[in-house]
Design an enzyme around this catalytic site. Structure first.
Site, PDB file in Angstrom:
ATOM      1  N   ASP A 246       0.952  -1.016  -0.185  1.00 51.93           N
ATOM      2  CA  ASP A 246       0.107   0.155  -0.039  1.00 51.93           C
ATOM      3  C   ASP A 246       0.895   1.253   0.111  1.00 51.93           C
ATOM      4  OD1 ASP A 246      -3.123   0.732   1.732  1.00 51.93           O
ATOM      5  OD2 ASP A 246      -1.875   1.923   0.069  1.00 51.93           O
TER       6      ASP A 246
HETATM    7  C1  GLC Z   1      -4.126   4.432  -0.131  1.00 53.65           C
HETATM    8  C2  GLC Z   1      -5.147   2.926  -0.083  1.00 53.65           C
HETATM    9  C3  GLC Z   1      -5.085   2.145  -1.182  1.00 53.65           C
HETATM   10  C4  GLC Z   1      -4.761   2.875  -2.568  1.00 53.65           C
HETATM   11  C5  GLC Z   1      -3.426   3.531  -2.252  1.00 53.65           C
HETATM   12  C6  GLC Z   1      -3.312   4.444  -3.543  1.00 53.65           C
HETATM   13  O1  GLC Z   1      -3.734   4.551   0.894  1.00 53.65           O
HETATM   14  O2  GLC Z   1      -5.194   2.393   1.205  1.00 53.65           O
HETATM   15  O3  GLC Z   1      -6.340   1.453  -1.138  1.00 53.65           O
HETATM   16  O4  GLC Z   1      -4.797   2.120  -3.496  1.00 53.65           O
HETATM   17  O5  GLC Z   1      -3.249   4.215  -1.290  1.00 53.65           O
HETATM   18  O6  GLC Z   1      -4.186   5.540  -3.687  1.00 53.65           O
END
Ligand code: GLC
Length: 596
Positions: A246
């Protein structure tokens, strides 16, 4: 429910890809290998031009394409316009794998047209508590329903040549301090609940990527958890795609490579640490090679699936969004068949509640889409569909962020009293449910509850429409004769709700999450969001969702699977006749049975 998906129709890894991967891998320097394991910026991977390794563009999200206007742009709300579909919690209530697949296919076409190779969705975390701020972005409280819908979403994307990213692996069922909390989950619950949707999606649809979550799992960050990534996902499940972090979830990049994390996102200056770990013998180069091998296979696979001539039809996608929202709507109550609104009840319909003109249609955070079409409102769509057959009046009913305002209440009472029917629209403002924060209660804003009470006093023929991403308490709205869950239904939600209220669409949605009568009744009540020390004890074990309410014989407000429709059923008189071998009727006990 079970659907045998075709899996990824695009070029699979294997054959000439393997030879190309081995050829490129053999020519990469240690620095180049390390560089490939970290993003180039916020949304793209590192290319190696000299060896024909292209860069790949990753974009959110499960509600629609959220493509940044530049590789380094991490802002929300200024993205390239795209169709805003219903959120996952709405789609979950459709229970319709074909619908979910069609929505994902439309998002994939928009991604292809914008040269995006991977869509960061679907989310498959479970709704362990209705308080999780991100429940709007997840399908269900049940792992099988969640997994099957996720598999359909993955197939919808990948058969159109766009990689999916099933997230957030694993046990990321709360938002509070998500980057440092430790989810403490027993083995059975981990396997049978929280890992299960990932396993189903991998088994049915072979997602090209997974996303490791922020939190720790039983003491170790998911992004460097060898048991999770290497032993279970890669070893037991035989997963051959890549696992990305993430965003900003990596704490130790070399440990992540060792554990099986292929890609750190977004960019961070950590490639040197990976190279140094290899040079100093702390990280076997074979382990780095295995990671890079999978990365190369992934890059070549998505590159081969590009459709640069792809076009997307925003009007057709808007119609699909309206159909999807309509199929997701749940008719919770309909006493006296107050719905659908028709005939005389249309002579004057009072539409009350600011959300009827300022729609709540998606969740706040990384999934937030800039709609490609003007967002439909319940008020305007009802007025347009009722047309000269009736009259629509309006009152705002509550103030900004749901505050009670006496003058607005008085106006709403008057408008409701004068009408034949009142439609009151209430729900959760963006500040109540969002990524990165959890709710602290189940309540609607005070002004919303007050409004429902006031309108019910003035007009017994009242329909309450909810626009929210997850279960809410309904102390007032629950008394209305008709109650409709409209969810966060995307850019066409206003029309979809109007379609159901007027009977143009027969409501068929079923709850994919329990609506509890009280917060105290919920499975995670005593351990959510954490225990005060940064631990998130999944103390309820296997008993999440309906399992909890069933085992403890707790009556919820509305159970998992609940949903009415306008269809009526009646059992007429049963007749039967007996027909012997000769085909003649044989009189037996006064019944006539036809033996065929
Ligand atoms: C965020 C989310 C994830 C997302 C990523 C990119 O923090 O947890 O679901 O795809 O960052 O935006």
């Amino acid at each position: 429910m079970r659907m045998e998906t075709s899996g990824a129709a695009a070029p699979a890894a294997g054959g000439q890809t393997d030879a190309r991967v081995e050829d490129v891998l053999g020519q990469l320097t240690l620095e180049e290998k390390a560089a490939l394991t970290v993003g180039r910026d916020a949304w793209t991977t590192v290319p190696v031009e000299r060896l024909g390794v292209p860069s790949v563009w990753l974009s959110d999200g499960p509600t629609g394409l959220r493509k940044a206007r530049g590789g380094a742009d991490m802002s929300v709300g200024h993205n390239i316009p795209a169709t805003c579909f219903p959120t996952e919690s709405a789609l979950g209530a459709s229970w319709d794998v074909d619908l979910v697949r069609a929505v994902a296919g439309a998002i994939a076409d928009e991604a292809q047209a914008e040269e995006v190779q991977v869509l960061l969705g679907p989310g498959v975390n479970l709704k362990r508590s209705p308080l999780c701020g991100r429940n709007f972005e997840y399908f269900a409280e049940d792992p099988v329903l969640s997994g099957e819908l996720a598999a359909a979403f993955v197939s919808g994307l990948q058969e159109r040549g766009v990689g999916a990213c099933v997230k957030h692996l694993v046990a990321n069922e709360s938002e509070t301090d998500r980057m440092i909390t430790d989810s403490v989950v027993d083995e059975r619950a981990l396997r049978e609940l929280y890992l299960r949707p990932f396993e189903i999606a991998i088994d049915r649809a072979d997602p090209w990527t997974l996303m490791a979550a922020y939190n720790r799992l039983n003491g170790t960050y998911c992004t460097e958890n060898t048991r999770l990534l290497h032993e279970i996902v890669e070893g037991e499940w035989g997963y051959t795609g890549i696992v990305m972090s993430d965003w900003l979830a990596v704490n130790d990049r070399a440990a992540g490579v060792a554990a099986g994390l292929h890609l750190q996102m977004p960019h961070a200056p950590t490639a040197d640490a990976v190279a140094a770990a290899v040079r100093e013998g702390r990280l076997p180069e074979e382990r780095l090679d295995a990671i890079v091998r999978a990365l190369l296979a992934f890059v070549f696979r998505v590159d081969a699936a590009r459709r640069p001539d792809a076009t997307a039809d925003p009007d057709a996608h808007h119609r699909l969004a309206r159909r999807a929202a309509g199929e997701s709507i749940v008719l919770l109550k309909n006493e006296g068949a107050l719905l659908p609104l028709e005939g005389e009840t249309l002579s004057e319909v009072a539409v009350i509640g600011a959300f009827a003109r300022e729609p709540r249609y998606q969740g706040a955070g990384s999934s937030q889409v800039v709609p490609a079409r003007p967002v439909e409102t319940i008020h305007d769509e009802l007025a347009a569909l009722i047309g000269p057959a009736g009259r629509v009046t309006y009152a705002a009913g509550y103030g900004a962020d749901g505050a009670t305002e006496p003058a607005l209440l008085d106006e709403a009472r008057e408008v409701a009293r004068r009408a034949r029917t009142a439609v009151v629209v209430v729900g959760l403002p963006a500040s109540y449910e969002e990524e990165g924060a959890d709710r602290t209660h189940l309540d609607l804003p005070p002004g919303h509850n007050r409004l429902v009470e006031a309108v019910l006093e003035a007009q017994p023929r009242t329909v309450v429409v909810l626009v929210n991403g997850s279960a809410v308490a309904l102390p007032r709205a629950g008394r209305a004769p008709a109650l409709v869950e409209g969810w966060l239904g995307g850019q066409a939600s206003g029309g979809a709700i109007a379609d159901v209220l007027l009977g143009r669409v027969n409501p068929s949605g079923k709850l994919a999450e329990t609506f509890p009568a009280r917060l105290e009744d919920t499975p995670a009540y005593l351990s959510f969001p954490d225990d005060g020390t940064g631990r998130v004890p999944f103390a309820e074990g296997l008993f999440t969702g309906y399992r909890w309410y069933d085992a403890r014989r707790i009556d919820p407000l509305f159970p998992f699977g609940h949903g009415l429709s306008y269809t009526t059923f009646a059992y007429g008189e049963v007749t039967s006749r007996i027909v012997g071998k000769s085909g003649k009727e044989v009189d037996g006990n006064g019944h006539r049975v036809v033996l065929v």
